[in-house]
Every structure is written in structure tokens, then in C-alpha cells.
Scaffold this active site. Structure first.
Site, PDB file in Angstrom:
ATOM      1  N   LYS A  51     -12.948   0.469  -5.543  1.00 23.87           N
ATOM      2  CA  LYS A  51     -11.622   0.498  -6.168  1.00 23.87           C
ATOM      3  C   LYS A  51     -11.699   0.561  -7.682  1.00 23.87           C
ATOM      4  O   LYS A  51     -10.800   1.103  -8.318  1.00 23.87           O
ATOM      5  CB  LYS A  51     -10.802  -0.729  -5.749  1.00 23.87           C
ATOM      6  CG  LYS A  51     -10.240  -0.650  -4.342  1.00 23.87           C
ATOM      7  CD  LYS A  51      -9.077  -1.616  -4.188  1.00 23.87           C
ATOM      8  CE  LYS A  51      -8.529  -1.636  -2.772  1.00 23.87           C
ATOM      9  NZ  LYS A  51      -7.482  -2.663  -2.620  1.00 23.87           N
ATOM     10  N   LYS A 104      -8.964   9.896   6.426  1.00 15.74           N
ATOM     11  CA  LYS A 104      -8.007   8.960   7.003  1.00 15.74           C
ATOM     12  C   LYS A 104      -6.562   9.420   6.761  1.00 15.74           C
ATOM     13  O   LYS A 104      -6.275   9.972   5.701  1.00 15.74           O
ATOM     14  CB  LYS A 104      -8.186   7.599   6.303  1.00 15.74           C
ATOM     15  CG  LYS A 104      -8.558   6.456   7.229  1.00 15.74           C
ATOM     16  CD  LYS A 104      -8.821   5.202   6.416  1.00 15.74           C
ATOM     17  CE  LYS A 104      -8.270   3.977   7.088  1.00 15.74           C
ATOM     18  NZ  LYS A 104      -8.733   2.735   6.440  1.00 15.74           N
ATOM     19  N   LYS A 163      -0.919   7.437   3.111  1.00 15.49           N
ATOM     20  CA  LYS A 163       0.437   7.535   2.561  1.00 15.49           C
ATOM     21  C   LYS A 163       0.431   8.355   1.277  1.00 15.49           C
ATOM     22  O   LYS A 163       1.470   8.846   0.854  1.00 15.49           O
ATOM     23  CB  LYS A 163       1.001   6.150   2.271  1.00 15.49           C
ATOM     24  CG  LYS A 163       0.220   5.430   1.186  1.00 15.49           C
ATOM     25  CD  LYS A 163       0.983   4.258   0.607  1.00 15.49           C
ATOM     26  CE  LYS A 163       0.152   3.635  -0.500  1.00 15.49           C
ATOM     27  NZ  LYS A 163       0.859   3.478  -1.758  1.00 15.49           N
TER      28      LYS A 163
END
Ligand code: TRP
Length: 331
Positions: free
Chosen positions: A111, A194, A197
């Protein structure tokens, strides 16, 4: 005694991947366990958030969980920031966790990316807050995705070290309940990515708010290969798009991929896709109807969250008091 705790980030734009990957499992666990489900807004701000979007995300996630079947009478559903124990216990546990342990966390490395120096300190200590979430309720079982295994290990290490350091048996060691890879829902446009969103291509995902026609269209246009379906799972090797669609069908109809292929082996996607779209609409239509009816009702959503926070505090505050005694602040 078993107690389930899990957390989910307050993201908007919920999709089929969120539902099949996590939420559905949370719903089933309510039948056999005492469950505590938390919308982790404190975790959300470890990366930049726009306040209005965050506020909306918390409500949307709550509405989606309720629409999916989380029962706020049986289970406790609440936002993390409304129970101060999470942040307070996290401080104590930051003094238990070791820098070396956090340095091994792969999610922080992913991240923070190239700009590690520019990441928030909160992003670095994220897994300690996650441990506090779980331990504040002395939870015994934690349903999580595969990517959270390492954070769960850390929570166990922190619990064990706290108990040893203070000479107490305060925290049980929480067990991960890993949600199977069969429920990893991939993009409709790329079977190796994956479902997300944030995919700029809307047709790559099935949104919680898509109507029956949109679902049928997206499935019809989903990427596949030219071959017929195999009659066994082994035949899906090297065919990520086909594997993804079969996996979805299996999850939606509660059977194994092998069972799905017993029905559809030898058939082409022209036959399979309409059946998949039907199964998807059957599962999602009632959820999206409830979601759309609920999402604008802020008063109802906020009331559920406030009541959940009250019930959560009733469990977590006595645990924090025990921690204060164990550490030597009181007693
Ligand atoms: N980190 C988890 C995720 O991204 C969310 C989370 C926060 C969580 N606190 C938790 C999960 C406690 C389980 C238990 O999925």
C-alpha cells in the site's frame, strides 16, 4: 465460548466480489455464533479520504450489509470510530507490538508502494489497530480474506506477548476463518485481475445496484474463450475467464465447481451465460431492492449504527478496564 469479529472498509460502489467474498459469509455465521461486525472507518483514514465521501461510504456499507442479511438484532453492527476503545487499546498494543514485526507486514509494503516515507504513520500501525479491534471483544474467530492472514498472525502474536508480559490470561488467541479461494471473484474483462470497485470499466464488475438487464448484458459481454466448458475442474486450468464464471455460478448456487460442470460440461458459453445471469439476478435482485430502498434513509441507518455502538461499548469497555489493571494504570 466463541465470538466472531470482523471488519470491512467503508467503501462505496459495492460489487458482487464484496458480496460473495465476505459479506455472504458474515451472514451465514450469524446462525451459529455471536457476531460483531465493524465498519472500519479508523482504518479508512490511513490513506487520504474526502470527508463527504467517507461519510457516505460508511452509510452505504451499512445499508449494503443490512440489505445482504446482517441482522442488527442478532449481531452487533457499528462504526469503529464510535467506540473509543479501539483507538485506546491500539495505543497500549502499540507498546506490545515490535517494530520488527510491523516491518514484515507485506500489505504495508504494497500500500505504501514507492513512497514509503510519505505514507501515514497510521498506515504503518494499521495492523495493530486491527489487533485492537479483535482483542477488544476477546473474539475467538475472525472471518477474513486470504490477504489478511498475516495481520491475523500478528494479532495472535500481540495477544500472546501481552498475556506473557503482564502475566495474565486476558486475551484468547483469535483464530482466522479464511474465506475460500472459490469465492475470489475476478473481473469480467480479465480473469486474472480481482473484480474491483476502482476498475474504470464498469462492465468489468457487477455492482450491487445493477438491475436485471444490466446484469444480463454484462454477463453476455463477459470475456471468455472459444472452447466449450470442460466436465471437470481440472479442465479449467489455463482458462481464467471460464474458471471465474464457473466459480461465480458455484458460489451463487451453493455447490461445487465440479457440480456446476456436471451440468454444463460440453456446453458453450451461449448456453452457460444466460443460466449464470439468471442465478445472479435471483441472488442479487432482492438484495439490491433492499439496498436501494434503504440507502437514502440516513436516519434509519444512523439509528442502527448508534445502537450497535452502544452494544459494542458494553462489551469492549470492561475489557479495556481489565487491560488497564493488567498494565498497572489502575487497581
Ligand atoms: N484489514 C481488514 C481488511 O482490509 C479489515 C479489518 C479491520 C478487519 N479490522 C479488522 C478484519 C478486524 C478482521 C478483523 O479486510
Amino acid at each position: 465460548m466463541s465470538r466472531v469479529f470482523s471488519g470491512i472498509q467503508p467503501t462505496g460502489n459495492l460489487h458482487l466480489g464484496n458480496y460473495l467474498g465476505a459479506i455472504r459469509n458474515w451472514v451465514t455465521m450469524q446462525d451459529a455464533h455471536e457476531c460483531i461486525y465493524c465498519v472500519v472507518d479508523l482504518h479508512a483514514i490511513t490513506v487520504a479520504q474526502d470527508p463527504a465521501t467517507l461519510r457516505q461510504g460508511i452509510r452505504e456499507m451499512t445499508a449494503a450489509l443490512l440489505a445482504s442479511g446482517i441482522d442488527p438484532e442478532r449481531s452487533i453492527l457499528f462504526p469503529q470510530s464510535r467506540v473509543r476503545v479501539h483507538a485506546e487499546l491500539a495505543w497500549v498494543l502499540m507498546c506490545t507490538a515490535r517494530v520488527g514485526w510491523l516491518n514484515r507486514m507485506t500489505q504495508f509494503k504494497e500500500k505504501s508502494g514507492k513512497d514509503r516515507e510519505g505514507a501515514s504513520v497510521g498506515l504503518y500501525t494499521y495492523p495493530v489497530l486491527q489487533a485492537a479491534d479483535i482483542l477488544a471483544y476477546k473474539a475467538t474467530h475472525v472471518p477474513v480474506g486470504d490477504d489478511q492472514k498475516q495481520h491475523l498472525e500478528l494479532a495472535r502474536d500481540i495477544a500472546a506477548k501481552f498475556n506473557t508480559d503482564m502475566g495474565v490470561e486476558l486475551f484468547p488467541l483469535p483464530e482466522p476463518v479464511i474465506q475460500g479461494p472459490a469465492t475470489r471473484v475476478m473481473s469480467l474483462r480479465d480473469g486474472s485481475a480481482k473484480m474491483s470497485k476502482s476498475d474504470p470499466v464498469d462492465a468489468a464488475r457487477i455492482n450491487m445496484t445493477d438491475d436485471a438487464d444490466t446484469i444480463a448484458q454484462k454477463i453476455k459481454r463477459a470475456k471468455t474463450d472459444a472452447d466449450a466448458l470442460p466436465s471437470e475442474v481440472a479442465g479449467l486450468a489455463g482458462r481464467p475467464e471460464a474458471a471465474n464464471l464457473v466459480g461465480m455460478m458455484a458460489a451463487l448456487t451453493d455447490r461445487s465447481a465440479d457440480a456446476v460442470l456436471q451440468d454444463f460440461g460440453g456446453q458453450g458459453f451461449g448456453r452457460f451465460k444466460p443460466a449464470l445471469a439468471d442465478a445472479m439476478v435471483t441472488v442479487l435482485a432482492p438484495i439490491s431492492a433492499r439496498f436501494n430502498a434503504l440507502r437514502g434513509d440516513h436516519a434509519a441507518i444512523d439509528a442502527v449504527l448508534e445502537r450497535g455502538a452502544e452494544r459494542a461499548r458494553a462489551i469492549a469497555e470492561p475489557v479495556l478496564a481489565e487491560v488497564h489493571r493488567a498494565v498497572g494504570f489502575t487497581g
